[in-house]
Design an enzyme around this catalytic site. Structure first.
Site, PDB file in Angstrom:
ATOM      1  N   ASN A  10      71.400  49.202   6.010  1.00 45.40           N
ATOM      2  CA  ASN A  10      72.554  49.894   6.600  1.00 45.40           C
ATOM      3  C   ASN A  10      73.204  48.904   7.561  1.00 45.40           C
ATOM      4  OD1 ASN A  10      74.348  51.531   7.970  1.00 45.40           O
ATOM      5  ND2 ASN A  10      72.768  52.625   9.133  1.00 45.40           N
ATOM      6  N   LYS A  12      75.853  49.254   9.241  1.00 44.85           N
ATOM      7  CA  LYS A  12      76.586  49.889  10.365  1.00 44.85           C
ATOM      8  C   LYS A  12      77.962  49.217  10.491  1.00 44.85           C
ATOM      9  CE  LYS A  12      72.169  50.706  12.527  1.00 44.85           C
ATOM     10  NZ  LYS A  12      71.494  51.326  13.647  1.00 44.85           N
ATOM     11  N   HIS A  93      73.423  60.197   9.424  1.00 45.95           N
ATOM     12  CA  HIS A  93      72.772  59.211  10.309  1.00 45.95           C
ATOM     13  C   HIS A  93      72.886  59.708  11.751  1.00 45.95           C
ATOM     14  CE1 HIS A  93      71.832  55.492  12.378  1.00 45.95           C
ATOM     15  NE2 HIS A  93      71.352  55.039  11.230  1.00 45.95           N
ATOM     16  N   GLU A  95      73.475  58.249  14.418  1.00 42.48           N
ATOM     17  CA  GLU A  95      74.627  57.724  15.176  1.00 42.48           C
ATOM     18  C   GLU A  95      75.868  58.563  14.898  1.00 42.48           C
ATOM     19  OE1 GLU A  95      74.311  53.606  13.963  1.00 42.48           O
ATOM     20  OE2 GLU A  95      72.438  53.450  15.102  1.00 42.48           O
ATOM     21  N   GLU A 165      64.204  59.028  10.487  1.00 48.77           N
ATOM     22  CA  GLU A 165      64.555  58.002  11.467  1.00 48.77           C
ATOM     23  C   GLU A 165      64.469  58.570  12.881  1.00 48.77           C
ATOM     24  OE1 GLU A 165      67.110  54.774   9.463  1.00 48.77           O
ATOM     25  OE2 GLU A 165      68.453  56.242  10.327  1.00 48.77           O
ATOM     26  N   GLY A 171      67.118  50.702  16.359  1.00 49.57           N
ATOM     27  CA  GLY A 171      67.724  49.585  17.077  1.00 49.57           C
ATOM     28  C   GLY A 171      67.072  49.260  18.408  1.00 49.57           C
ATOM     29  N   SER A 210      63.780  50.256  13.411  1.00 47.42           N
ATOM     30  CA  SER A 210      63.253  48.947  13.801  1.00 47.42           C
ATOM     31  C   SER A 210      62.264  48.362  12.795  1.00 47.42           C
ATOM     32  CB  SER A 210      62.630  49.022  15.206  1.00 47.42           C
ATOM     33  OG  SER A 210      63.616  49.365  16.159  1.00 47.42           O
TER      34      SER A 210
HETATM   35  C1  PEP Z   1      69.374  52.432  10.848  1.00 45.27           C
HETATM   36  O1  PEP Z   1      70.488  51.995  11.073  1.00 45.27           O
HETATM   37  O2  PEP Z   1      69.268  53.365  10.073  1.00 45.27           O
HETATM   38  C2  PEP Z   1      68.222  51.793  11.491  1.00 45.27           C
HETATM   39  C3  PEP Z   1      67.029  52.261  11.232  1.00 45.27           C
HETATM   40  O3  PEP Z   1      68.478  50.732  12.323  1.00 45.27           O
HETATM   41  P1  PEP Z   1      67.392  49.642  12.849  1.00 45.27           P
HETATM   42  O4  PEP Z   1      66.605  49.196  11.650  1.00 45.27           O
HETATM   43  O5  PEP Z   1      68.230  48.550  13.434  1.00 45.27           O
HETATM   44  O6  PEP Z   1      66.528  50.334  13.854  1.00 45.27           O
END
Ligand code: PEP
Length: 250
Positions: A10, A12, A93, A95, A165, A171, A210
């Site tokens: 992803n 983003k 997501h 975010e 998640e 992140g 992460s």
């Molecule tokens: C994500 O954007 O879904 C995500 C898990 O980001 P990261 O791997 O950077 O934590």
């Protein structure tokens, strides 16, 4: 049931035309691991160019609108994504749930719209740190899944995947423990089977938060983990391909 591992990047709000070289490098490198399904979800404006650059590699979006068309300024429909060559989309997501205040109902409508248009859909769920620390993570995320899942009659589960998640792990460099991930994925599997019967066993459940080259093998080895949704570590082939390789080795 044996489910193929599914590792999706992803990007983003990252990626310019110059970064199509990384898309190519990832698509080329992923060919070495045919036992893993790999895809990249890109900023919508890069999708068509990426599809032209790597026509045999799955390129997806990070969101889709629930309506087929109409007065929704700035939004993009599932048919438009298909038209650009996308084969999948993320919905829900955290975010977007936070920044755009998307509700479970809206996420469900988006998932249904994506599936109806022929896209594969990755539906994200996850708890905040407060909920985890209060000991309510499992029931909270189960309820979120129940309320966001596309209805059975919309053709699931063949093209549906779930990404668990935890918000506090996205992140941040913090990663949920393999035991907590397995516990959550088993709890989500129960809800998928309750919703779709045996078909619920076909839906892949990815972990996201992460994931990187150092922790991927341990995460993929945990029970009921069918892959990963990867943010930061998906931006370059150098960081992303070792994660794909770890999935292939499980
Ligand atoms: C994500 O954007 O879904 C995500 C898990 O980001 P990261 O791997 O950077 O934590």
């Amino acid at each position: 049931m044996a489910r193929r591992k599914y590792v999706v990047g992803n990007w983003k709000m990252h990626g310019l035309a110059a970064d199509l070289a990384e898309v190519r490098a990832i698509a080329d490198g992923a060919r070495a691991f045919p036992e893993v399904d790999v895809a990249l979800c890109l900023p919508v404006i890069l999708i068509e160019r990426a599809v032209r650059a790597v026509p045999d590699f799955p390129i997806g979006a990070q969101d889709v609108h629930f309506a087929e068309k109409g007065a929704h300024t700035g939004n993009v429909s599932a048919a438009m994504l298909r038209d650009a060559g996308a084969t999948l989309t993320i919905v829900g997501h955290s975010e977007r749930r936070q920044d755009q205040r998307e509700s479970d109902e809206e996420v469900r409508s988006k998932a249904e719209a994506g599936l109806a248009a022929g896209l594969s859909v990755i539906l994200c769920v996850g708890e905040s740190l407060d909920i985890r620390e209060a000991g309510h993570a499992v029931e909270t995320v189960q309820a979120q899944l129940d309320a966001s899942l596309p209805r059975a009659e919309t053709g699931v589960p063949a093209r549906l995947a779930i990404a668990y998640e935890p918000i506090w792990a996205i992140g941040t460099g913090e990663v949920a423990s393999p035991a907590d991930i397995s516990e959550m994925h088993s709890a989500l599997r129960e809800r998928l089977v309750a919703a779709y019967g045996d078909g619920g066993n076909e839906v892949r459940i990815q972990y996201g938060g992460s994931v990187n080259a150092s922790n991927a093998a341990e995460i993929f080895a945990a029970d009921n983990v069918d892959g990963a949704l990867v943010g930061g570590a998906s931006l370059t082939s150098e960081k992303f391909l070792p994660i794909v390789e770890a999935a292939a080795r499980v």
